[in-house]
Design a protein around this motif. Sequence first.
Motif, PDB file in Angstrom:
ATOM      1  N   VAL A 146       0.852  -1.192   0.000  1.00 35.40           N
ATOM      2  CA  VAL A 146       0.000   0.000   0.000  1.00 35.40           C
ATOM      3  C   VAL A 146       0.884   1.237   0.000  1.00 35.40           C
ATOM      4  CG1 VAL A 146      -1.917  -1.140   1.185  1.00 35.40           C
ATOM      5  CG2 VAL A 146      -0.168   0.044   2.525  1.00 35.40           C
ATOM      6  N   THR A 147       0.278   2.371  -0.281  1.00 35.87           N
ATOM      7  CA  THR A 147       1.014   3.635  -0.243  1.00 35.87           C
ATOM      8  C   THR A 147       0.770   4.342   1.078  1.00 35.87           C
ATOM      9  OG1 THR A 147       0.773   3.839  -2.643  1.00 35.87           O
ATOM     10  CG2 THR A 147       1.461   5.798  -1.455  1.00 35.87           C
ATOM     11  N   ASP A 148      -0.463   4.782   1.298  1.00 35.97           N
ATOM     12  CA  ASP A 148      -0.805   5.580   2.479  1.00 35.97           C
ATOM     13  C   ASP A 148      -1.824   4.923   3.402  1.00 35.97           C
ATOM     14  OD1 ASP A 148       0.752   7.833   1.606  1.00 35.97           O
ATOM     15  OD2 ASP A 148      -0.830   8.299   0.177  1.00 35.97           O
ATOM     16  N   ALA A 149      -2.359   3.781   3.022  1.00 33.98           N
ATOM     17  CA  ALA A 149      -3.508   3.212   3.737  1.00 33.98           C
ATOM     18  C   ALA A 149      -3.273   3.098   5.228  1.00 33.98           C
ATOM     19  CB  ALA A 149      -3.864   1.852   3.154  1.00 33.98           C
ATOM     20  N   VAL A 150      -2.133   2.551   5.613  1.00 34.52           N
ATOM     21  CA  VAL A 150      -1.788   2.390   7.025  1.00 34.52           C
ATOM     22  C   VAL A 150      -0.307   2.684   7.201  1.00 34.52           C
ATOM     23  CG1 VAL A 150      -3.581   0.725   7.657  1.00 34.52           C
ATOM     24  CG2 VAL A 150      -1.438  -0.095   6.644  1.00 34.52           C
ATOM     25  N   VAL A 151       0.078   2.952   8.434  1.00 35.65           N
ATOM     26  CA  VAL A 151       1.491   3.149   8.765  1.00 35.65           C
ATOM     27  C   VAL A 151       1.790   2.471  10.095  1.00 35.65           C
ATOM     28  CG1 VAL A 151       1.744   5.332   7.525  1.00 35.65           C
ATOM     29  CG2 VAL A 151       1.048   5.360   9.934  1.00 35.65           C
ATOM     30  N   PRO A 190      -3.660   9.913  11.120  1.00 32.36           N
ATOM     31  CA  PRO A 190      -4.698  10.900  11.456  1.00 32.36           C
ATOM     32  C   PRO A 190      -5.070  11.822  10.302  1.00 32.36           C
ATOM     33  CG  PRO A 190      -3.160  10.683  13.272  1.00 32.36           C
ATOM     34  CD  PRO A 190      -2.599   9.869  12.150  1.00 32.36           C
ATOM     35  N   ILE A 191      -4.094  12.243   9.499  1.00 26.84           N
ATOM     36  CA  ILE A 191      -4.409  13.158   8.403  1.00 26.84           C
ATOM     37  C   ILE A 191      -5.341  12.508   7.385  1.00 26.84           C
ATOM     38  CG2 ILE A 191      -2.324  12.544   7.085  1.00 26.84           C
ATOM     39  CD1 ILE A 191      -2.254  15.485   6.167  1.00 26.84           C
ATOM     40  N   LEU A 192      -5.228  11.186   7.186  1.00 32.05           N
ATOM     41  CA  LEU A 192      -6.123  10.509   6.249  1.00 32.05           C
ATOM     42  C   LEU A 192      -7.488  10.259   6.868  1.00 32.05           C
ATOM     43  CD1 LEU A 192      -3.627   8.136   4.470  1.00 32.05           C
ATOM     44  CD2 LEU A 192      -4.767  10.128   3.541  1.00 32.05           C
ATOM     45  N   ARG A 193      -7.519  10.035   8.175  1.00 27.15           N
ATOM     46  CA  ARG A 193      -8.824   9.954   8.841  1.00 27.15           C
ATOM     47  C   ARG A 193      -9.582  11.272   8.670  1.00 27.15           C
ATOM     48  NH1 ARG A 193      -8.503   6.932  14.705  1.00 27.15           N
ATOM     49  NH2 ARG A 193     -10.482   8.040  14.881  1.00 27.15           N
TER      50      ARG A 193
END
Length: 246
Positions: free
Chosen positions: A68-73, A140-143
Amino acid sequence: MGYRVDGILPIGSLSKDSAENIMPKNLLPSWIIDDEFSVETLYVELPENAGPVSESAFHHKASNTLFVTDAVVCVPSSTDFPIQPIFETYFDATDLADPTFWPRTVLQAVFLPLRAESDSSGSQYYPGYEALANRLVRAPILRAFADARSPNEVSSWVHNIVENDKFDRIITAHFASPITASPSLFANAFEHLSQNATSESLTSALPPITCQDWSTLDSLNSFIGDNKLGAPVVYNYKAGCKDINE
């Protein structure tokens, strides 16, 4: 742009079994036809936004790996994961030796405020960082920006990944990788989108970021809304947050 294009990815689920019913074979990447990968693509057009909410998740079947790219970290703590050499090109040794350097760097990257507290010994720590460190999480920014504006579509995308792809590790574009993680752990990172979420399930999925630590993202969303710069927020992305005084 100088990049080789292997094929076209349609919105939704794509695998060898479904591929030929979706589009002509010559438009599909060879690694789909060869059954090397399956793909889940999220793409949501929001007319008020400058661009769509989008991401593709690639399941490499032979290695049971989800890319994935940004989905999770997964944000590593500096005690478990040394500061990487690239930071030496921007910061001097004194900055890098400061125990607050990594927590502050992480908080700025995910748009949480640099709010510090002191423990019983007088040592300084950052609650927002502590809530994220050493866990598989949705940034958080994607949430606040993606999930808040297209919660149903993101939730469906996550459901499809969990149902269709059997993996035991994740490689992501940011912070630590590879991450040992099952589909259920991946789903837990999106528990805030569950219609059946409880305070207990939200806390077990992620120790809650305090409501006050969402202030930076709240102010950005307010600015976007007040000035009609993007699609409206339609979902409580802070689900499960606790007031600092509780």
